[in-house]
Design a protein around this motif. Structure first.
Motif, PDB file in Angstrom:
ATOM      1  N   PRO A  25       0.767   9.646  -2.687  1.00  0.00           N
ATOM      2  CA  PRO A  25      -0.881   9.403  -3.053  1.00  0.00           C
ATOM      3  C   PRO A  25      -1.455  10.726  -3.629  1.00  0.00           C
ATOM      4  CG  PRO A  25      -0.156   8.572  -0.738  1.00  0.00           C
ATOM      5  CD  PRO A  25       0.956   9.296  -1.335  1.00  0.00           C
ATOM      6  N   GLY A  26      -1.935  10.394  -4.764  1.00  0.00           N
ATOM      7  CA  GLY A  26      -2.772  11.416  -5.460  1.00  0.00           C
ATOM      8  C   GLY A  26      -1.795  12.253  -6.285  1.00  0.00           C
ATOM      9  N   GLY A  27      -0.590  11.934  -6.557  1.00  0.00           N
ATOM     10  CA  GLY A  27       0.289  12.829  -7.354  1.00  0.00           C
ATOM     11  C   GLY A  27       0.289  12.561  -8.611  1.00  0.00           C
ATOM     12  N   HIS A  28       1.016  12.936  -9.467  1.00  0.00           N
ATOM     13  CA  HIS A  28       1.346  12.416 -11.000  1.00  0.00           C
ATOM     14  C   HIS A  28       2.792  12.307 -11.329  1.00  0.00           C
ATOM     15  CE1 HIS A  28       0.132  12.191 -14.938  1.00  0.00           C
ATOM     16  NE2 HIS A  28      -1.077  12.050 -14.668  1.00  0.00           N
TER      17      HIS A  28
ATOM     18  N   GLY B  16       2.880   4.051   2.464  1.00  0.00           N
ATOM     19  CA  GLY B  16       1.351   3.877   2.591  1.00  0.00           C
ATOM     20  C   GLY B  16       0.343   4.433   1.748  1.00  0.00           C
ATOM     21  N   ILE B  17      -1.010   4.412   1.979  1.00  0.00           N
ATOM     22  CA  ILE B  17      -2.063   4.713   1.215  1.00  0.00           C
ATOM     23  C   ILE B  17      -2.847   5.655   1.793  1.00  0.00           C
ATOM     24  CG2 ILE B  17      -4.178   3.682   0.141  1.00  0.00           C
ATOM     25  CD1 ILE B  17      -2.548   1.426  -0.990  1.00  0.00           C
ATOM     26  N   ASP B  18      -3.595   6.668   1.193  1.00  0.00           N
ATOM     27  CA  ASP B  18      -4.450   7.649   1.619  1.00  0.00           C
ATOM     28  C   ASP B  18      -5.770   7.084   1.311  1.00  0.00           C
ATOM     29  OD1 ASP B  18      -2.496   9.634   2.346  1.00  0.00           O
ATOM     30  OD2 ASP B  18      -3.217  10.940   0.728  1.00  0.00           O
ATOM     31  N   VAL B  19      -6.331   6.732   2.552  1.00  0.00           N
ATOM     32  CA  VAL B  19      -8.004   6.309   2.742  1.00  0.00           C
ATOM     33  C   VAL B  19      -8.667   7.349   3.064  1.00  0.00           C
ATOM     34  CG1 VAL B  19      -9.273   4.281   3.824  1.00  0.00           C
ATOM     35  CG2 VAL B  19      -6.761   3.947   3.070  1.00  0.00           C
ATOM     36  N   LEU B  20      -9.783   7.722   2.224  1.00  0.00           N
ATOM     37  CA  LEU B  20     -10.596   8.861   2.609  1.00  0.00           C
ATOM     38  C   LEU B  20     -11.590   8.389   3.408  1.00  0.00           C
ATOM     39  CD1 LEU B  20     -10.437  10.629  -1.109  1.00  0.00           C
ATOM     40  CD2 LEU B  20      -8.736  10.220   0.790  1.00  0.00           C
TER      41      LEU B  20
ATOM     42  N   LEU C  67      -1.872   5.408  -5.031  1.00  0.00           N
ATOM     43  CA  LEU C  67      -1.850   5.078  -3.538  1.00  0.00           C
ATOM     44  C   LEU C  67      -3.013   5.765  -2.771  1.00  0.00           C
ATOM     45  CD1 LEU C  67       1.960   5.238  -2.930  1.00  0.00           C
ATOM     46  CD2 LEU C  67       0.638   3.347  -3.239  1.00  0.00           C
ATOM     47  N   LYS C  68      -4.321   5.913  -3.561  1.00  0.00           N
ATOM     48  CA  LYS C  68      -5.410   6.431  -2.862  1.00  0.00           C
ATOM     49  C   LYS C  68      -6.504   5.675  -2.971  1.00  0.00           C
ATOM     50  CE  LYS C  68      -6.605  11.355  -2.470  1.00  0.00           C
ATOM     51  NZ  LYS C  68      -6.307  12.671  -3.341  1.00  0.00           N
ATOM     52  N   MET C  69      -7.572   5.691  -2.109  1.00  0.00           N
ATOM     53  CA  MET C  69      -8.750   4.767  -2.156  1.00  0.00           C
ATOM     54  C   MET C  69      -9.586   5.642  -1.746  1.00  0.00           C
ATOM     55  SD  MET C  69      -7.537   1.144  -0.859  1.00  0.00           S
ATOM     56  CE  MET C  69      -6.776   0.029  -1.916  1.00  0.00           C
ATOM     57  N   ASP C  70     -10.757   6.046  -2.337  1.00  0.00           N
ATOM     58  CA  ASP C  70     -12.121   6.825  -2.161  1.00  0.00           C
ATOM     59  C   ASP C  70     -13.097   6.212  -1.364  1.00  0.00           C
ATOM     60  OD1 ASP C  70     -13.490   5.684  -4.045  1.00  0.00           O
ATOM     61  OD2 ASP C  70     -13.024   7.371  -5.528  1.00  0.00           O
TER      62      ASP C  70
END
Lengths: 523, 523
Positions: free
Chosen positions: A438-441, B69-73, B248-251
């Motif tokens: 997650p969040g990488g590039h 999984g996903i990073d959920v902020l 894979l990120k949700m802010d």
């Protein structure tokens, strides 16, 4: 089966194979392009009419042939038709066709065959799900940004044939990309056909403009292939287009063309030019009924001449501007007709010819959207032989150098679209997604690094620079880029190698035919 | 079922119905256009991957959700996810999703629903084979030939919303066609949402930019519809796009948007922005795995918030220029991703959002071919909601006035292409073919005369004049024609009627919220 008929290679093969394939294909190595390959449409064509509706069009066209008939101006053709059971009355040009007779005859047409080129690596398959792109044909004018629009010359003819030869996406050079009006009509076909043999090693087309020209085309093509006539008649190598005189008329050169080409086992593509509202009913369905009637009549005649003769079903139904009568292309009506034409051709199991056309006068947004709409119709319609695939402008009155390059780019994009998606474990990339997280590039990852060079189609024309960089470089539009490209590419043209014995035989034939005065003309 | 949801009318109805329908739709009568109607795609979408391959993508994305999984902020969102059985560890933002849980949740998403507009005649259906075109959204800049490229202003915002309102082919005005940067961010959403209610009577979009703006959007939309909240939450009327922060990120604003919109029964379209080679794997299949994982996570979360909440599956996978990192659009890779995206959305029975996009910097051939390639992908991909359908230029950084008109023409052509072909006995035209006979002409026949006015789509941009006439008139290109058209059309804009009580309630709400200072900003 030759190399060209192997299962489609992906364009990502281009760097690995490019150099050698490029040389083998006689094309320049000065620019990168996907290799010459047999394209296939991997998905089901789109059906715009139901089976019942298709049957209604089919049955209506049989009624037209049975009840109304076609005027056939060629006496010998009428005699052949009568011999095969058509209704021909003494003293009348009208020929009426029994439906069962038509269906029996067309059932002999091969559903798939190879079109042979001088270079076997450039052989292509017609029919099935095979897709072949043929260069624009028969434009009286040509144009480019530097010199504007002008009548065609031999020099332009040669330049355009060279562009067709050196671009792998053009499978067949087709008819004359531009008419070289500086050549006298008595010898024009000889000059052009010789150029087709020498400047390219791809399959080509000869016009059906009377018996002498047909026979010259057949002989020159045979010489180019370097095979005896017994073999040549078994191997379709030359093609001609028969545009009926819509509505419902077939003239002497057309019938002569079918007689000569089919009896020699060469390819006849029957393409009625049924403009809805002009030479055909104003309703698209009615125009298709007429297209189908005329196409079936021509194809049936080819089968009368020789059972099993290779033929194509041509669709060219479009609409006109009802205010001016001007033909329109790449319209929604054209697209629908393309799709139904494909349904009809597949119903009969005959290779389907359709076209990449536009009505635009300039290589602007209109030219591009009309062309891509046409290509959409070609592909979703299950087209096998795409005529006028590169270069067509202005309803076919002009072959544009810039449009040629633009179309080559469009065709390459279509080819890439048709290349099956890699869904291997490796391509699904779960490990790469895990590694980046997650969040990488993904730019610098090994998964990207291993693939980035050939991951995506690299366009010829598209300018993907940001607005600022693009503006600073003079804000070039697509047509300006195309102008630069065709000049660069033409400078790298190399003539494909030829067997000296073939060259000698060709020269001798040219000498003889020119001494004889070429083909008779009215002037 | 409202009038707008009746079976599709043919565009040949336009003259017969035009005037009244035009007025009812609040659009100008100064130009002819097909009526507002619910479009449908009458044919099967194209399948570019097999069922097995689709399953492989599906299963890979479930693995991503389960194993990576996903990073959920957003803490509250994590709490809701945990409550529904997701794997959430204390002190970590990472959320992992059980596959059965995801599939159970998304099974509650409605496969089809109505998006309600202030004017019920402008209601549209999402899902099934319904097709809806939404105006371009979120461009920071706008441009036209006269004034060049510039940052967006309220005046441009309003002009472009007006163009969206007056053209029947634009079903939903969408987000801000251009960002009005001359309005302070604290009140920008209030100004724009009020304009959406007053300047158009079509459905619109609100940005998910925090709780206050979401609630303002919901309340303004409710006021515009003139219905109580109990009814509003039962009638999807407002939509928002949730672009995940790929990979894979949700802010926080995203999760807030889903919580507010879904709990109020409004439409959430989850659209991962998965550029292959940048925010997603370089392989199109890998980028699709990631797109699917992120979309399913967002959609599943919406169903956690409210079972049966209306959602859309958004696909926006494209590739980048690997030399510069610049995003590319309308490419072969984009088209393939569009088609697979549609296959995935249909697998889950969720309305599919895709887009009409291009990377071109000018309204030239590139803009046109990239757009038509995109539209090809939209239609053959079975798109239900086509975002950015009119106006998008330069990778979305600019909304062009001329591109808006060009796209309107392209969309109208697509709509005409999708209109079923008339294959009635009358359309098959056997009698007309008989009457004209071989060698005749159809121009003056009664069959043609009765139909010619509405037989064919009349384009806005296409110039079908012959080269000579076109040259004498100054050889205008498509973009120049579009420039003239948008100015003429805008001059005929009429504000759609509104109930004075609604207007009053809206003014009062605006007054109150402005007095409160709008939404909090960081500056």
């Amino acid at each position: 089966m030759s190399a060209a008929l192997d299962p489609a290679e992906t364009t990502t093969d281009r760097v690995r194979r490019g150099g050698r394939a490029g040389k083998r294909a006689g094309s320049s190595t000065a620019f990168e392009q996907p290799p010459f390959r047999q394209l296939r449409i991997p998905f089901e064509p789109t059906r715009v009419v139901s089976d019942d509706e298709l049957e209604a069009i089919h049955l209506a066209s049989l009624r037209v042939l049975r009840e109304i008939g076609i005027d056939v101006l060629h006496a010998e053709a009428r005699r052949i038709m009568k011999e095969h059971g058509a209704d021909v009355q003494e003293g009348s040009e009208r020929v009426r066709f029994d439906s069962d007779m038509v269906l029996e005859l067309i059932s002999h047409a091969p559903s798939e065959f190879t079109l042979h080129a001088r270079n076997p690596a450039h052989n292509v398959r017609l029919g099935g799900n095979n897709l072949v792109f043929s260069q624009v044909a028969s434009a009286p004018n040509c144009s480019d940004l530097d010199r504007g629009r002008r009548a065609g010359s031999q020099s332009d003819f040669r330049n355009l044939v060279k562009l067709g030869q050196m671009h792998n996406i053009i499978h067949v050079t087709g008819g004359y990309p531009v008419e070289p009006v500086d050549l006298h009509p008595s010898i024009r076909h000889l000059e052009c056909l010789r150029d087709f043999v020498l400047l390219t090693d791809k399959a080509f087309h000869a016009y059906s403009l009377g018996r002498e020209r047909n026979l010259d085309g057949i002989e020159i093509c045979r010489i180019g292939r370097g095979v005896p006539m017994e073999q040549f008649v078994q191997e379709p190598s030359l093609l001609t287009i028969i545009n009926t005189n819509s509505p419902l008329k077939m003239d002497i050169p057309m019938m002569e063309g079918i007689i000569q080409m089919s009896s020699h086992g060469q390819v006849v593509i029957v393409t009625p030019f049924t403009l809805a509202g002009a030479m055909a009913p104003v309703t698209v369905a009615g125009a298709l009924v007429q297209q189908n009637a005329e196409a079936l009549a021509g194809i049936a005649f080819a089968q009368m001449v020789k059972k099993g003769a290779p033929v194509g079903y041509g669709g060219f139904t479009s609409n006109v501007d009802m205010k001016s009568g001007a033909p329109a292309f790449g319209t929604p009506e054209y697209m629908k007709a393309q799709l139904v034409g494909g349904q009809l051709a597949r119903r009969y199991g005959i290779p389907y010819r359709t076209s990449n056309v536009c009505a635009a006068n300039a290589v602007d947004a209109q030219a591009a959207y009309e062309s891509v709409f046409s290509l959409w119709g070609c592909i979703q319609g299950g087209g096998n032989f795409i005529k006028h695939a590169a270069g067509w402008l202005e309803g076919g009155l002009t072959c544009s150098y810039e449009k040629t390059i633009l179309d080559i780019d469009l065709l390459q994009m279509v080819a890439e679209f048709l290349t099956p998606l890699d869904v291997s474990e490796d391509a699904l990339a779960i490990d790469a997604i895990r590694d980046v997280g997650p969040g990488g590039h993904f730019f610098g990852t090994p998964h990207t690094q291993a693939r980035y060079k050939n991951a995506f189609y690299a366009p010829i024309i598209s300018d993907w620079r940001n607005f600022e960089t693009w503006s600073e470089s003079g804000a070039p539009t697509a047509v300006e880029k195309a102008n630069r490209v065709w000049k660069e590419r033409l400078a790298h043209y190399e003539e494909p190698p030829i067997d000296p014995a073939i060259r000698e035989e060709l020269d001798a034939f040219m000498e003889k035919r020119k001494t004889e005065g070429g083909a008779p003309t009215d002037f």
